[in-house]
Design a protein around this motif. Structure first.
Motif, PDB file in Angstrom:
ATOM      1  N   ALA A  43     -27.541 -11.249  51.620  1.00  0.00           N
ATOM      2  CA  ALA A  43     -26.390 -12.144  51.540  1.00  0.00           C
ATOM      3  C   ALA A  43     -26.816 -13.561  51.158  1.00  0.00           C
ATOM      4  O   ALA A  43     -26.162 -14.218  50.347  1.00  0.00           O
ATOM      5  CB  ALA A  43     -25.640 -12.147  52.869  1.00  0.00           C
ATOM      6  N   CYS A  44     -27.916 -14.011  51.737  1.00  0.00           N
ATOM      7  CA  CYS A  44     -28.424 -15.352  51.413  1.00  0.00           C
ATOM      8  C   CYS A  44     -28.734 -15.453  49.919  1.00  0.00           C
ATOM      9  O   CYS A  44     -28.373 -16.431  49.262  1.00  0.00           O
ATOM     10  CB  CYS A  44     -29.662 -15.636  52.245  1.00  0.00           C
ATOM     11  SG  CYS A  44     -30.265 -17.318  52.100  1.00  0.00           S
ATOM     12  N   LEU A  50     -23.973 -21.047  46.077  1.00  0.00           N
ATOM     13  CA  LEU A  50     -23.121 -21.827  46.983  1.00  0.00           C
ATOM     14  C   LEU A  50     -23.972 -22.206  48.190  1.00  0.00           C
ATOM     15  O   LEU A  50     -24.052 -21.461  49.169  1.00  0.00           O
ATOM     16  CB  LEU A  50     -21.904 -21.010  47.424  1.00  0.00           C
ATOM     17  CG  LEU A  50     -20.913 -20.637  46.317  1.00  0.00           C
ATOM     18  CD1 LEU A  50     -19.871 -19.673  46.831  1.00  0.00           C
ATOM     19  CD2 LEU A  50     -20.243 -21.901  45.786  1.00  0.00           C
ATOM     20  N   PRO A  51     -24.623 -23.357  48.123  1.00  0.00           N
ATOM     21  CA  PRO A  51     -25.624 -23.720  49.134  1.00  0.00           C
ATOM     22  C   PRO A  51     -25.125 -23.685  50.580  1.00  0.00           C
ATOM     23  O   PRO A  51     -25.872 -23.266  51.463  1.00  0.00           O
ATOM     24  CB  PRO A  51     -26.037 -25.144  48.737  1.00  0.00           C
ATOM     25  CG  PRO A  51     -25.698 -25.247  47.296  1.00  0.00           C
ATOM     26  CD  PRO A  51     -24.514 -24.358  47.070  1.00  0.00           C
ATOM     27  N   ASP A  52     -23.886 -24.092  50.827  1.00  0.00           N
ATOM     28  CA  ASP A  52     -23.388 -24.064  52.209  1.00  0.00           C
ATOM     29  C   ASP A  52     -23.327 -22.635  52.738  1.00  0.00           C
ATOM     30  O   ASP A  52     -23.707 -22.369  53.877  1.00  0.00           O
ATOM     31  CB  ASP A  52     -22.007 -24.722  52.303  1.00  0.00           C
ATOM     32  CG  ASP A  52     -22.067 -26.228  52.107  1.00  0.00           C
ATOM     33  OD1 ASP A  52     -23.167 -26.803  52.301  1.00  0.00           O
ATOM     34  OD2 ASP A  52     -21.030 -26.825  51.784  1.00  0.00           O
ATOM     35  N   ARG A  53     -22.839 -21.742  51.912  1.00  0.00           N
ATOM     36  CA  ARG A  53     -22.733 -20.335  52.311  1.00  0.00           C
ATOM     37  C   ARG A  53     -24.125 -19.718  52.467  1.00  0.00           C
ATOM     38  O   ARG A  53     -24.393 -19.006  53.431  1.00  0.00           O
ATOM     39  CB  ARG A  53     -21.913 -19.573  51.281  1.00  0.00           C
ATOM     40  CG  ARG A  53     -21.694 -18.160  51.577  1.00  0.00           C
ATOM     41  CD  ARG A  53     -20.746 -17.978  52.756  1.00  0.00           C
ATOM     42  NE  ARG A  53     -19.924 -16.835  52.445  1.00  0.00           N
ATOM     43  CZ  ARG A  53     -18.706 -16.685  52.829  1.00  0.00           C
ATOM     44  NH1 ARG A  53     -18.138 -17.603  53.556  1.00  0.00           N
ATOM     45  NH2 ARG A  53     -18.031 -15.625  52.506  1.00  0.00           N
ATOM     46  N   ALA A  54     -25.005 -19.998  51.512  1.00  0.00           N
ATOM     47  CA  ALA A  54     -26.373 -19.482  51.588  1.00  0.00           C
ATOM     48  C   ALA A  54     -27.068 -20.006  52.844  1.00  0.00           C
ATOM     49  O   ALA A  54     -27.809 -19.268  53.505  1.00  0.00           O
ATOM     50  CB  ALA A  54     -27.159 -19.875  50.340  1.00  0.00           C
ATOM     51  N   ASP A  55     -26.817 -21.254  53.199  1.00  0.00           N
ATOM     52  CA  ASP A  55     -27.415 -21.838  54.396  1.00  0.00           C
ATOM     53  C   ASP A  55     -26.947 -21.119  55.665  1.00  0.00           C
ATOM     54  O   ASP A  55     -27.734 -20.916  56.593  1.00  0.00           O
ATOM     55  CB  ASP A  55     -27.087 -23.329  54.466  1.00  0.00           C
ATOM     56  CG  ASP A  55     -27.838 -24.029  55.573  1.00  0.00           C
ATOM     57  OD1 ASP A  55     -29.074 -23.874  55.654  1.00  0.00           O
ATOM     58  OD2 ASP A  55     -27.178 -24.737  56.378  1.00  0.00           O
ATOM     59  N   GLU A  56     -25.679 -20.732  55.701  1.00  0.00           N
ATOM     60  CA  GLU A  56     -25.165 -19.962  56.846  1.00  0.00           C
ATOM     61  C   GLU A  56     -25.965 -18.673  57.027  1.00  0.00           C
ATOM     62  O   GLU A  56     -26.374 -18.338  58.144  1.00  0.00           O
ATOM     63  CB  GLU A  56     -23.690 -19.599  56.633  1.00  0.00           C
ATOM     64  CG  GLU A  56     -22.722 -20.734  56.747  1.00  0.00           C
ATOM     65  CD  GLU A  56     -21.308 -20.262  56.465  1.00  0.00           C
ATOM     66  OE1 GLU A  56     -20.926 -19.163  56.925  1.00  0.00           O
ATOM     67  OE2 GLU A  56     -20.577 -20.995  55.769  1.00  0.00           O
ATOM     68  N   TYR A  57     -26.159 -17.965  55.936  1.00  0.00           N
ATOM     69  CA  TYR A  57     -26.896 -16.702  56.015  1.00  0.00           C
ATOM     70  C   TYR A  57     -28.378 -16.928  56.297  1.00  0.00           C
ATOM     71  O   TYR A  57     -29.015 -16.117  56.964  1.00  0.00           O
ATOM     72  CB  TYR A  57     -26.688 -15.864  54.756  1.00  0.00           C
ATOM     73  CG  TYR A  57     -25.333 -15.229  54.734  1.00  0.00           C
ATOM     74  CD1 TYR A  57     -25.029 -14.165  55.579  1.00  0.00           C
ATOM     75  CD2 TYR A  57     -24.329 -15.697  53.892  1.00  0.00           C
ATOM     76  CE1 TYR A  57     -23.777 -13.587  55.585  1.00  0.00           C
ATOM     77  CE2 TYR A  57     -23.075 -15.122  53.889  1.00  0.00           C
ATOM     78  CZ  TYR A  57     -22.795 -14.069  54.737  1.00  0.00           C
ATOM     79  OH  TYR A  57     -21.562 -13.495  54.744  1.00  0.00           O
ATOM     80  N   GLN A  58     -28.912 -18.038  55.818  1.00  0.00           N
ATOM     81  CA  GLN A  58     -30.305 -18.356  56.122  1.00  0.00           C
ATOM     82  C   GLN A  58     -30.480 -18.594  57.618  1.00  0.00           C
ATOM     83  O   GLN A  58     -31.456 -18.144  58.212  1.00  0.00           O
ATOM     84  CB  GLN A  58     -30.771 -19.575  55.331  1.00  0.00           C
ATOM     85  CG  GLN A  58     -32.239 -19.902  55.539  1.00  0.00           C
ATOM     86  CD  GLN A  58     -33.165 -18.783  55.070  1.00  0.00           C
ATOM     87  OE1 GLN A  58     -33.040 -18.320  53.935  1.00  0.00           O
ATOM     88  NE2 GLN A  58     -34.071 -18.343  55.928  1.00  0.00           N
ATOM     89  N   LYS A  59     -29.521 -19.279  58.225  1.00  0.00           N
ATOM     90  CA  LYS A  59     -29.581 -19.514  59.673  1.00  0.00           C
ATOM     91  C   LYS A  59     -29.480 -18.203  60.439  1.00  0.00           C
ATOM     92  O   LYS A  59     -30.188 -17.998  61.437  1.00  0.00           O
ATOM     93  CB  LYS A  59     -28.477 -20.472  60.100  1.00  0.00           C
ATOM     94  CG  LYS A  59     -28.743 -21.904  59.662  1.00  0.00           C
ATOM     95  CD  LYS A  59     -27.598 -22.817  60.019  1.00  0.00           C
ATOM     96  CE  LYS A  59     -27.869 -24.217  59.495  1.00  0.00           C
ATOM     97  NZ  LYS A  59     -26.721 -25.106  59.646  1.00  0.00           N
TER      98      LYS A  59
END
Length: 95
Positions: A43-44, A50-59
């Motif tokens: 997902a990341c 979309l950096p905000d969305r990718a950041d969510e999945y990274q977390k």
């Protein structure tokens, strides 16, 4: 989980290979953690534009990776201590 991802985990943590493979083979909870890590990583990557969305999945992935390492460490510790604890019980009965 894709066998390729298992190899990814082994490459990422080569010193933990035996524990990773053993737990993945025998422990459904560990398998689930690995599957969730794989999904979060996919997902990341999917949302990298979309950096905000990718950041969510990274977390999410980072939390799962911590859980993966904690679980692996705990199970490895248990496996190491089990024979020692059994030996202590046997010595207590034989005294």
């Amino acid at each position: 989980m894709d066998a390729t991802y298992l190899q990814t985990l082994v490459r990422r943590f080569p010193d933990l290979e035996l524990g990773i493979k053993r737990l993945h083979r025998d422990d459904a909870d560990f398998q689930s953690i690995c599957e969730e890590m794989e999904m979060a990583e996919i997902a990341c990557d999917r949302w990298k534009d979309l950096p905000d969305r990718a950041d969510e999945y990274q977390k999410i992935f980072d939390r799962l990776q911590d859980e993966f390492l904690d679980y692996l460490s705990g199970k490895t510790r248990e496996a190491f201590l089990r024979p020692l604890q059994q030996g202590m019980k046997d010595n207590g009965r034989n005294s």
